[in-house]
Design a protein around this motif. Structure first.
Motif, PDB file in Angstrom:
ATOM      1  N   LEU A 140       0.849  -1.202   0.000  1.00  0.00           N
ATOM      2  CA  LEU A 140       0.000   0.000   0.000  1.00  0.00           C
ATOM      3  C   LEU A 140       0.877   1.241   0.000  1.00  0.00           C
ATOM      4  O   LEU A 140       1.801   1.358   0.796  1.00  0.00           O
ATOM      5  CB  LEU A 140      -0.897  -0.014   1.257  1.00  0.00           C
ATOM      6  N   ILE A 141       0.567   2.145  -0.930  1.00  0.00           N
ATOM      7  CA  ILE A 141       1.258   3.438  -0.974  1.00  0.00           C
ATOM      8  C   ILE A 141       0.192   4.514  -0.884  1.00  0.00           C
ATOM      9  O   ILE A 141      -0.740   4.540  -1.698  1.00  0.00           O
ATOM     10  CB  ILE A 141       2.051   3.604  -2.298  1.00  0.00           C
ATOM     11  N   ILE A 142       0.299   5.379   0.120  1.00  0.00           N
ATOM     12  CA  ILE A 142      -0.692   6.445   0.293  1.00  0.00           C
ATOM     13  C   ILE A 142       0.010   7.785   0.192  1.00  0.00           C
ATOM     14  O   ILE A 142       1.029   8.024   0.848  1.00  0.00           O
ATOM     15  CB  ILE A 142      -1.392   6.341   1.663  1.00  0.00           C
ATOM     16  N   SER A 143      -0.536   8.649  -0.658  1.00  0.00           N
ATOM     17  CA  SER A 143      -0.031  10.012  -0.761  1.00  0.00           C
ATOM     18  C   SER A 143      -1.237  10.932  -0.720  1.00  0.00           C
ATOM     19  O   SER A 143      -2.245  10.660  -1.370  1.00  0.00           O
ATOM     20  CB  SER A 143       0.722  10.169  -2.081  1.00  0.00           C
ATOM     21  N   GLY A 144      -1.170  11.990   0.061  1.00  0.00           N
ATOM     22  CA  GLY A 144      -2.347  12.852   0.098  1.00  0.00           C
ATOM     23  C   GLY A 144      -2.115  14.157   0.829  1.00  0.00           C
ATOM     24  O   GLY A 144      -1.120  14.343   1.542  1.00  0.00           O
ATOM     25  N   TRP A 145      -3.073  15.025   0.605  1.00  0.00           N
ATOM     26  CA  TRP A 145      -3.025  16.345   1.229  1.00  0.00           C
ATOM     27  C   TRP A 145      -3.878  16.270   2.498  1.00  0.00           C
ATOM     28  O   TRP A 145      -5.105  16.105   2.399  1.00  0.00           O
ATOM     29  CB  TRP A 145      -3.610  17.372   0.262  1.00  0.00           C
ATOM     30  N   LYS A 146      -3.251  16.306   3.653  1.00  0.00           N
ATOM     31  CA  LYS A 146      -3.899  16.137   4.959  1.00  0.00           C
ATOM     32  C   LYS A 146      -4.312  14.687   5.202  1.00  0.00           C
ATOM     33  O   LYS A 146      -4.855  14.381   6.258  1.00  0.00           O
ATOM     34  CB  LYS A 146      -5.162  16.992   5.100  1.00  0.00           C
ATOM     35  N   THR A 147      -4.144  13.814   4.206  1.00  0.00           N
ATOM     36  CA  THR A 147      -4.671  12.461   4.338  1.00  0.00           C
ATOM     37  C   THR A 147      -4.105  11.753   5.564  1.00  0.00           C
ATOM     38  O   THR A 147      -4.832  11.096   6.311  1.00  0.00           O
ATOM     39  CB  THR A 147      -4.348  11.660   3.064  1.00  0.00           C
ATOM     40  N   ALA A 148      -2.806  11.905   5.774  1.00  0.00           N
ATOM     41  CA  ALA A 148      -2.188  11.225   6.920  1.00  0.00           C
ATOM     42  C   ALA A 148      -2.818  11.686   8.224  1.00  0.00           C
ATOM     43  O   ALA A 148      -2.906  10.935   9.190  1.00  0.00           O
ATOM     44  CB  ALA A 148      -0.679  11.488   6.923  1.00  0.00           C
ATOM     45  N   ASP A 149      -3.268  12.940   8.237  1.00  0.00           N
ATOM     46  CA  ASP A 149      -3.902  13.471   9.442  1.00  0.00           C
ATOM     47  C   ASP A 149      -5.279  12.848   9.659  1.00  0.00           C
ATOM     48  O   ASP A 149      -5.749  12.756  10.784  1.00  0.00           O
ATOM     49  CB  ASP A 149      -4.019  14.994   9.299  1.00  0.00           C
ATOM     50  N   TYR A 150      -5.925  12.441   8.589  1.00  0.00           N
ATOM     51  CA  TYR A 150      -7.259  11.844   8.696  1.00  0.00           C
ATOM     52  C   TYR A 150      -7.214  10.347   9.017  1.00  0.00           C
ATOM     53  O   TYR A 150      -8.220   9.763   9.371  1.00  0.00           O
ATOM     54  CB  TYR A 150      -8.056  12.057   7.402  1.00  0.00           C
ATOM     55  N   ILE A 162       3.883   4.375  14.830  1.00  0.00           N
ATOM     56  CA  ILE A 162       3.955   5.775  15.254  1.00  0.00           C
ATOM     57  C   ILE A 162       2.612   6.141  15.874  1.00  0.00           C
ATOM     58  O   ILE A 162       1.587   5.531  15.572  1.00  0.00           O
ATOM     59  CB  ILE A 162       4.252   6.746  14.085  1.00  0.00           C
ATOM     60  N   ASN A 163       2.635   7.101  16.760  1.00  0.00           N
ATOM     61  CA  ASN A 163       1.364   7.515  17.336  1.00  0.00           C
ATOM     62  C   ASN A 163       1.195   9.026  17.284  1.00  0.00           C
ATOM     63  O   ASN A 163       0.432   9.597  18.023  1.00  0.00           O
ATOM     64  CB  ASN A 163       1.220   7.010  18.772  1.00  0.00           C
ATOM     65  N   GLN A 164       1.960   9.638  16.390  1.00  0.00           N
ATOM     66  CA  GLN A 164       1.853  11.084  16.342  1.00  0.00           C
ATOM     67  C   GLN A 164       1.954  11.589  14.907  1.00  0.00           C
ATOM     68  O   GLN A 164       2.879  11.222  14.180  1.00  0.00           O
ATOM     69  CB  GLN A 164       2.976  11.706  17.182  1.00  0.00           C
ATOM     70  N   THR A 165       0.995  12.388  14.513  1.00  0.00           N
ATOM     71  CA  THR A 165       1.053  13.081  13.236  1.00  0.00           C
ATOM     72  C   THR A 165       0.865  14.551  13.522  1.00  0.00           C
ATOM     73  O   THR A 165       0.041  14.912  14.354  1.00  0.00           O
ATOM     74  CB  THR A 165      -0.086  12.638  12.304  1.00  0.00           C
ATOM     75  N   GLN A 166       1.638  15.369  12.861  1.00  0.00           N
ATOM     76  CA  GLN A 166       1.485  16.809  13.087  1.00  0.00           C
ATOM     77  C   GLN A 166       1.234  17.474  11.735  1.00  0.00           C
ATOM     78  O   GLN A 166       1.965  17.227  10.777  1.00  0.00           O
ATOM     79  CB  GLN A 166       2.773  17.344  13.729  1.00  0.00           C
ATOM     80  N   LEU A 167       0.196  18.294  11.696  1.00  0.00           N
ATOM     81  CA  LEU A 167      -0.146  18.966  10.448  1.00  0.00           C
ATOM     82  C   LEU A 167       0.519  20.338  10.441  1.00  0.00           C
ATOM     83  O   LEU A 167       0.274  21.159  11.323  1.00  0.00           O
ATOM     84  CB  LEU A 167      -1.667  19.111  10.350  1.00  0.00           C
ATOM     85  N   ILE A 168       1.384  20.570   9.445  1.00  0.00           N
ATOM     86  CA  ILE A 168       2.054  21.871   9.330  1.00  0.00           C
ATOM     87  C   ILE A 168       1.249  22.705   8.327  1.00  0.00           C
ATOM     88  O   ILE A 168       1.241  22.426   7.137  1.00  0.00           O
ATOM     89  CB  ILE A 168       3.513  21.708   8.840  1.00  0.00           C
TER      90      ILE A 168
END
Ligand SMILES: [Zn+2]
Length: 958
Positions: free
Chosen positions: A724-734, A746-752
């Motif tokens: 699986l390859i995921i690329s997205g705008w804000k997607t990782a945050d969702y 990992i248990n942390q995502t930070q939206l810049i």
């Protein structure tokens, strides 16, 4: 006093300066070791107030005689009187030397020695001011409201709660009115001139703020409680409703007399009137009750009870200073619950405490913590901190010591201090003396400390011991710097409900062991089910499954790591084939990891799982929530599926249309693939995903994200061994955190959200640079909303920015190691130059075997422009390819202002050399057209070849 809450809240929010009471006149005695009542040198024992009220002109004239005993040598006495005319002052019946300035009357006494008794008389007249307090002249009535210090607006006195005096009133008003006031009415004398004089005589000392009168046309409704007369003054139109609403008054007096001690005064009554913004005020022996409380259906019952309770706490036993006002208001507010319990029973009481006391405070308290004792700002003296929070504290004292001792405390406190003044430490001392318990920590956190606790808790059962046991852990935290130590009732639901075992909650989560008294089938324990404790939130920290993924003939269950506050042995996992079946343990040994693969499953069958944490061999938490999964066949024989989740935009920069996005992925994926368009096709079923060996999910749009609804299917796909390859705008945050924990550790995502990102660099894969042509020029060459993964150990791409971003070097793309089957990019691939994106795709797909390693050929009809290294110093190699033979090719360097710095050698850009798909390179040595080294900064390489124009941002760093 009882306020109309909604009104009060509005006032506080919108006109804090108008909020009652005003701050300006407060006397705040900070040091309680010196009691103010013994420090001012004299004691006023009696006031005799004679006053004529001219309601036609809103004018009063009066004479107040005080009997004073000197307690130390004094030479003068000072009374407060606001904005009146003083016509005469006598000392012991003789004209006295006095001064009346700044609303203070200073009377010279000569020398008074301790024990000397003297009288003063002040004759005065004027128009009383009304600023929301004082004496109010309405069209058809007059009333007073002096809490906390507005008696001085209408009569001269030493206007402080700590000097209580027996008070007589002789009030003259027009002869069709009655006067309702303090004490016993001993006479009404007709003066024969259209006025009558009403004499009210008190037996017991009273604080000045409790002296009051209400004058208007009245009907008297008389009742009694034992020998004590109840005398209610009711406007004519309210008689029927008031008769109903006051019908419980004798019962109320009985309830409080039983709980607190005998009713302490000679009579009680309510003067019903149109009371401006006030709901009611506990004037001694004669509450002034706003007529809005009288409606014939007991809707004002709690107000009536509150003011009555003040006769014990507030009036008979009076706070020494306004710092201690909770001893009045908190007690009266809690009395509402006390009365509710007697009136409607225990359940009604606990509901009242929760809904009308604890929640009122919680809803009011907001984020700024206040102390009950002397809340920071005097405007807070009459707010939910001294009313509802203080009442909640009394409720918790009751919990701590039990009912018998609690009522003993209340009665002892009352008996010891009746008809005098009290401070907070007096009450603490009574609590400790009566109960034998040290209340230092309790008062420190609840009365002198600010804020409100929250608590987290967990518990374990061991039903198989000779004496079955429950182990609890409760940890407190706070929204202030106060450490809270809580007693928390635990209700154990079993064959015989084992109720209200108290356990301790502290900042350190202490362990407590509860023995269960009967048959070990307990499965439900509730913490504070009866609303005894004031807290912001309670959080159960039990075993909790995050996800159960259906793979091929196996199910992988992931769960949350247990609350780290408590050390456990591990976990037991239970399974059933129906949620209603008995769940049986499936793990032979205690599981110490946070996942488990169940291979004893059949494709097509649904299984249900529950989890327990295990401690000390035999203690288990209750079951977690149930999760289900159905394993299926995963053929994975159809290559790559590209799921296009991008919104079909309008084609403007930053908002690509479907065609442009499709063309991009067509260009960068170096092999054949199947497309699933999310806009058209919706959620791809797991059965569809199961056919493909690799899924590429892209969402090159920041305004929508659908991945959350698909995340369980994607988890199943990964669990079954898919790529699986995921690329997205804000997607990782969702993507839910638990999914990232399960598959990426990992248990942390930070939206810049800053406009900083210019691309992503990598040591393993080609650099990805933002394509300036695809973004809105206003973005200034950058993309916002980039996700970084601050704690990731397995990064593959790092955040790049041209300015001084703090995110430079942060991981913005990562891969699950060691199997490398899942790549998550925190940015949208589409907005990058095809050349880098193609290189990335090729390398990744080669690693997982979807393309051959030597297939690294940029397909025909694709063009690119890159440079290496970047940043560079002093020179960089610019490589490019153009799609077809071009009649004319230029490669130029511009600075950030758009000025041309250099045109690179035309010979190198000769058409023959760029024909076809080959790559050309040319070195720029950082010199301008005149051969001088250019300054550090951003430069752009611009390649034009026929209709093709490409720009490349380059950074020279010296
Ligand atoms: Zn009150």
């Amino acid at each position: 006093m009882k306020k109309a809450y909604i009104l009060l809240v509005i006032i506080i929010l919108s006109f804090s300066l108008f909020a009652y009471p005003r701050a300006k006149d407060y006397v705040i005695v900070q040091n309680e070791s010196t009691r103010a009542d013994s420090a001012h040198g004299f004691d006023i024992t009696n006031y005799d107030i004679t006053m004529e009220l001219d309601d036609a002109n809103d004018f009063i004239s009066g004479s107040v005689t005080a009997i004073v005993e000197a307690e130390e040598v004094i030479t003068e006495i000072v009374y407060e009187l606001t904005s009146m005319t003083v016509s005469n002052v006598l000392l012991n019946g003789n004209p006295a030397t006095y001064d009346y300035t700044n609303d203070l009357i200073t009377i010279q006494l000569g020398i008074m020695n301790p024990g000397d008794i003297f009288t003063t008389q002040v004759d005065y007249e004027g128009y009383p001011i009304w600023d929301g307090l004082g004496m109010y002249f309405g069209t058809n009535h007059i009333f007073t409201i002096s809490d906390p210090n507005a008696s001085r607006y209408w009569w001269p006195c030493y206007d402080h709660p700590w000097d209580k005096a027996v008070t007589d009133l002789h009030i003259t008003v027009r002869d069709d009115w009655l006067v309702a006031s303090n004490g016993i009415r001993t006479s009404i004398v007709d003066n024969g001139n259209g006025t009558r004089t009403h004499h009210w005589d008190c037996n017991q000392p009273m604080a000045t703020y409790l002296v009051s009168l209400v004058c208007q046309v009245y009907v008297e409704l008389n009742d009694s409680f034992g020998d004590i007369p109840i005398q209610n003054f009711v406007p004519t139109g309210y008689v029927a409703n008031a008769t109903e609403d006051f019908s419980n008054l004798p019962f109320m007096m009985e309830v409080f007399s039983e709980k607190y001690g005998p009713y302490p005064f000679e009579k009680y009554g309510n003067a019903v009137t149109s009371f401006a913004t006030y709901s009611a005020m506990e004037h001694q022996t004669m509450t002034t009750l706003g007529n809005t409380n009288i409606n014939g259906n007991h809707g004002g019952e709690m107000v009536i009870a509150h003011e009555l309770a003040h006769q014990w706490y507030g009036d008979c036993l009076t706070h020494l200073t306004w710092c201690d006002v909770w001893l009045s208001e908190g007690f009266a507010t809690y009395s509402e619950a006390v009365y509710t319990e007697a009136w409607q029973g225990y359940e009604a009481m606990i509901n009242y405490v929760n809904a009308s006391i604890q929640n009122v405070y919680k809803n009011w308290a907001g984020s700024t913590p206040h102390t009950i004792y002397n809340p920071a700002n005097p405007n807070l003296y009459f707010t939910p901190v001294t009313y509802e929070k203080a009442a909640s504290v009394l409720h918790m004292i009751r919990l701590k010591v039990g009912d018998d001792i609690f009522w003993d405390i209340m009665q002892t406190f009352f008996a010891e201090y009746m008809h005098s003044n009290v401070i907070t430490s007096d009450f603490q001392e009574v609590c400790e003396t009566v109960s034998g318990i040290d209340f230092d920590q309790f008062f420190d956190q609840w009365i002198y400390g600010s804020g409100m606790p929250s608590f987290e808790y967990t518990y374990f059962f061991n039903p198989y011991l000779a004496i079955p046991r429950i182990m609890t852990y409760v940890q407190t935290s706070s929204n202030s710097d106060t450490d809270f130590y809580l007693d928390i009732p635990v209700h154990i639901y079993g064959p015989t409900d084992q109720d209200s075992v108290l356990v301790q909650g502290t900042p350190d989560a202490p362990f407590e062991m509860i023995s269960i008294t009967d048959v070990p089938v307990y499965d439900n324990v509730e913490f504070d089910s009866d609303n005894w404790v004031l807290y912001k939130t309670q959080t159960y920290r039990g075993a909790s499954i995050n996800n159960a993924y259906s793979a091929d003939e196996q199910i992988i269950i992931f769960w949350e790591e247990f609350w780290p506050q408590v050390e456990i042995d591990g976990y037991n996992l239970y399974r059933a084939e129906s949620p209603d079946d008995v769940f049986l343990q499936i793990n032979p040994e205690i599981i110490t990891e946070t996942s488990y693969t169940d291979e004893n499953v059949v494709n097509g069958t649904t299984y249900y799982y529950k989890l327990k944490a295990v401690k000390d061999e035999g203690f288990e938490t209750p079951f977690s929530d149930v999760y289900e999964a159905t394993p299926i066949d995963f053929p994975m024989d159809q290559g790559i599926l590209v799921i296009d989740e991008t919104k079909d935009g309008n084609g403007t920069p930053g908002n690509p249309d479907d065609t442009a996005v499709d063309a991009f992925y067509e260009a960068i994926i170096p092999t054949t693939f199947t497309t699933w368009d999310y806009e058209d096709d919706g959620i791809p079923p797991l059965e569809t995903l199961a056919n493909y060996s690799t899924i590429i999910w892209h969402d090159d749009d920041f305004a929508q994200n659908y991945i959350e609804a698909n995340i369980n299917n994607l988890g199943c796909y990964l669990a079954a061994g898919g790529n699986l390859i995921i690329s997205g705008w804000k997607t990782a945050d969702y993507i839910p955190d638990s999914f990232k924990t399960d598959f990426l550790s990992i248990n942390q995502t930070q939206l810049i959200s800053l406009w900083e990102f210019t691309g992503a660099s990598s040591t393993q894969y080609p650099e990805l640079l933002v394509d300036l042509d695809k973004i809105n020029p206003a973005f200034n060459g950058t993309l916002p909303y980039i996700c970084i993964f601050p704690e990731a150990a397995n990064g593959i791409y790092e955040f790049e920015a041209s300015g001084g971003s703090s995110s430079i070097g942060e991981i913005c793309g990562l891969k699950n190691e060691p199997n490398g089957t899942f790549i998550l990019l925190g940015f949208p691939l589409y907005f990058h130059y095809e050349s880098g994106a193609n290189g990335f795709m090729h390398d990744v797909l080669a690693e997982i075997g979807e393309v051959g390693v030597n297939n690294n050929i940029v397909p025909a009809a694709k063009s690119y422009l890159i440079n290496y290294p970047n940043p560079f110093n002093p020179s960089t190699t610019i490589s490019f390819s153009v799609p077809q033979t071009s009649s004319f090719v230029t490669l130029e360097i511009f600075n950030i202002k758009g000025q041309k710095v250099k045109t690179l050698s035309p010979s190198l850009c000769h058409p023959e050399l760029v024909e076809g798909r080959g790559e050309m390179s040319v070195v720029w040595n950082g010199l301008d057209t005149s051969g001088k080294p250019v300054a550090s900064g951003i430069y752009f390489a611009r390649l034009k070849a026929g209709k093709v124009e490409m720009n490349r941002k380059m950074l020279l760093m010296k």
